[in-house]
Design a protein around this motif. Structure first.
Motif, mmCIF file in Angstrom:
data_model
loop_
_atom_site.group_PDB
_atom_site.id
_atom_site.type_symbol
_atom_site.label_atom_id
_atom_site.label_comp_id
_atom_site.label_asym_id
_atom_site.label_seq_id
_atom_site.Cartn_x
_atom_site.Cartn_y
_atom_site.Cartn_z
ATOM 1 N N ASP A 29 0.844 -1.197 0.000
ATOM 2 C CA ASP A 29 0.000 0.000 0.000
ATOM 3 C C ASP A 29 0.877 1.244 0.000
ATOM 4 N N CYS A 30 2.050 1.143 0.610
ATOM 5 C CA CYS A 30 2.978 2.270 0.597
ATOM 6 C C CYS A 30 3.487 2.491 -0.823
ATOM 7 N N TYR A 60 -1.499 -6.236 -4.289
ATOM 8 C CA TYR A 60 -1.737 -6.518 -2.883
ATOM 9 C C TYR A 60 -2.124 -5.210 -2.199
ATOM 10 N N SER A 61 -2.929 -5.316 -1.146
ATOM 11 C CA SER A 61 -3.265 -4.156 -0.327
ATOM 12 C C SER A 61 -3.414 -4.608 1.116
ATOM 13 N N HIS A 62 -2.551 -4.114 1.967
ATOM 14 C CA HIS A 62 -2.648 -4.452 3.387
ATOM 15 C C HIS A 62 -3.940 -3.888 3.981
ATOM 16 N N ARG A 63 -4.310 -2.686 3.626
ATOM 17 C CA ARG A 63 -5.537 -2.082 4.160
ATOM 18 C C ARG A 63 -6.780 -2.848 3.713
ATOM 19 N N ARG A 64 -6.779 -3.369 2.529
ATOM 20 C CA ARG A 64 -7.936 -4.099 2.002
ATOM 21 C C ARG A 64 -7.997 -5.517 2.552
ATOM 22 N N ASP A 65 -6.857 -6.216 2.568
ATOM 23 C CA ASP A 65 -6.849 -7.655 2.850
ATOM 24 C C ASP A 65 -6.303 -8.050 4.216
ATOM 25 N N ARG A 66 -5.622 -7.141 4.895
ATOM 26 C CA ARG A 66 -4.962 -7.384 6.190
ATOM 27 C C ARG A 66 -3.824 -8.401 6.102
ATOM 28 N N TRP A 101 10.077 7.660 -10.719
ATOM 29 C CA TRP A 101 8.894 6.878 -11.060
ATOM 30 C C TRP A 101 8.211 6.480 -9.760
ATOM 31 N N LEU A 102 6.915 6.772 -9.653
ATOM 32 C CA LEU A 102 6.108 6.427 -8.494
ATOM 33 C C LEU A 102 5.250 5.229 -8.858
ATOM 34 N N GLY A 103 5.347 4.178 -8.085
ATOM 35 C CA GLY A 103 4.642 2.942 -8.369
ATOM 36 C C GLY A 103 3.237 2.902 -7.804
ATOM 37 N N PRO A 104 2.643 1.708 -7.775
ATOM 38 C CA PRO A 104 1.294 1.538 -7.237
ATOM 39 C C PRO A 104 1.251 1.903 -5.756
ATOM 40 N N VAL A 105 0.165 2.564 -5.351
ATOM 41 C CA VAL A 105 0.031 3.058 -3.976
ATOM 42 C C VAL A 105 -1.452 3.143 -3.634
ATOM 43 N N ILE A 106 -1.776 3.023 -2.375
ATOM 44 C CA ILE A 106 -3.165 3.217 -1.973
ATOM 45 C C ILE A 106 -3.541 4.677 -2.227
ATOM 46 N N GLY A 120 4.097 8.513 -12.906
ATOM 47 C CA GLY A 120 3.394 7.421 -12.238
ATOM 48 C C GLY A 120 2.615 7.880 -11.023
ATOM 49 N N GLY A 121 2.367 6.923 -10.125
ATOM 50 C CA GLY A 121 1.642 7.204 -8.896
ATOM 51 C C GLY A 121 0.132 7.173 -9.045
ATOM 52 N N SER A 122 -0.370 6.700 -10.173
ATOM 53 C CA SER A 122 -1.820 6.728 -10.395
ATOM 54 C C SER A 122 -2.510 5.376 -10.192
ATOM 55 N N TRP A 123 -1.756 4.295 -10.031
ATOM 56 C CA TRP A 123 -2.373 2.987 -9.787
ATOM 57 C C TRP A 123 -2.714 2.856 -8.312
ATOM 58 N N CYS A 124 -3.934 2.413 -8.020
ATOM 59 C CA CYS A 124 -4.380 2.259 -6.629
ATOM 60 C C CYS A 124 -4.341 0.790 -6.216
ATOM 61 N N THR A 125 -3.549 0.499 -5.204
ATOM 62 C CA THR A 125 -3.420 -0.879 -4.716
ATOM 63 C C THR A 125 -4.717 -1.380 -4.090
ATOM 64 N N PHE A 126 -5.460 -0.508 -3.434
ATOM 65 C CA PHE A 126 -6.700 -0.904 -2.764
ATOM 66 C C PHE A 126 -7.806 -1.202 -3.768
ATOM 67 N N ARG A 127 -7.933 -0.366 -4.775
ATOM 68 C CA ARG A 127 -9.037 -0.474 -5.728
ATOM 69 C C ARG A 127 -8.919 -1.699 -6.634
#
Length: 164
Positions: A25-26, A144-150, A71-76, A131-138
């Motif tokens: 998520d980070c 993977y998303s820690h906030r979504r899946d724990r 380059w900013l990767g996937p992030v919540i 970059g920085g526009s991909w959402c890990t949660f969505r």
């Protein structure tokens, strides 16, 4: 310091070593020089952003910050990343005005890590950020998303130099 010490960022001017950051998520941030003689990877969660990990990584570059690409990767995304007052205080006024907006819950804010990272990189002199526009949660099919899946795995962002 040994080459395998835990850290929020790594950089190299040598071909061979790989700079890696793992996230769920980070924000992973990869940097390279336009000349192709320096690369870095940084882990930019709220704690790293608050501790200025990106500024410190840019300062490690021996040239001009404007000669770097980021380059900013996937992030919540901020839509799904609610933080509380201690996080807002840790970020400080500058970042808070750029990367936080009020949440529907009192005493909470929605944090846009990609905006915070872009602002910090620009403040450090890096003018080309992508970059920085991909959402890990969505997008659970891709990330993977820690906030979504724990309970979750991690994604790795890697950068390295090759022999010329």
């Amino acid at each position: 310091m040994p080459e395998t010490a835990p850290a929020d960022a790594s950089h190299t001017t040598s071909a061979g070593p790989v700079c890696v950051v793992q996230t769920a998520d980070c924000l992973p941030v990869l940097l390279c020089s336009r000349k192709g003689d320096w690369v870095a990877a940084a882990h930019a969660g709220w704690k790293g952003i608050a501790a200025n990990v990106l500024e410190a990584t840019v300062r490690a570059y021996p040239g001009l910050p404007a000669d770097l690409l980021a380059w900013l990767g996937p992030v919540i995304s901020a839509e799904f990343y609610e933080v509380d007052e201690p996080v807002r205080e840790a970020l400080g006024e500058g970042l808070s005005s750029v990367a936080l907006r009020p949440s529907s819950r009192a005493g909470h804010w929605l944090l846009d890590l990609a905006s915070a990272a872009t602002w910090q990189l620009e403040q450090a002199g890096v003018v080309d950020c992508f970059g920085g526009s991909w959402c890990t949660f969505r997008d659970e099919r891709l990330f993977y998303s820690h906030r979504r899946d724990r309970t979750t795995g991690r994604m790795a962002a890697l950068i390295w130099l090759e022999e010329r």
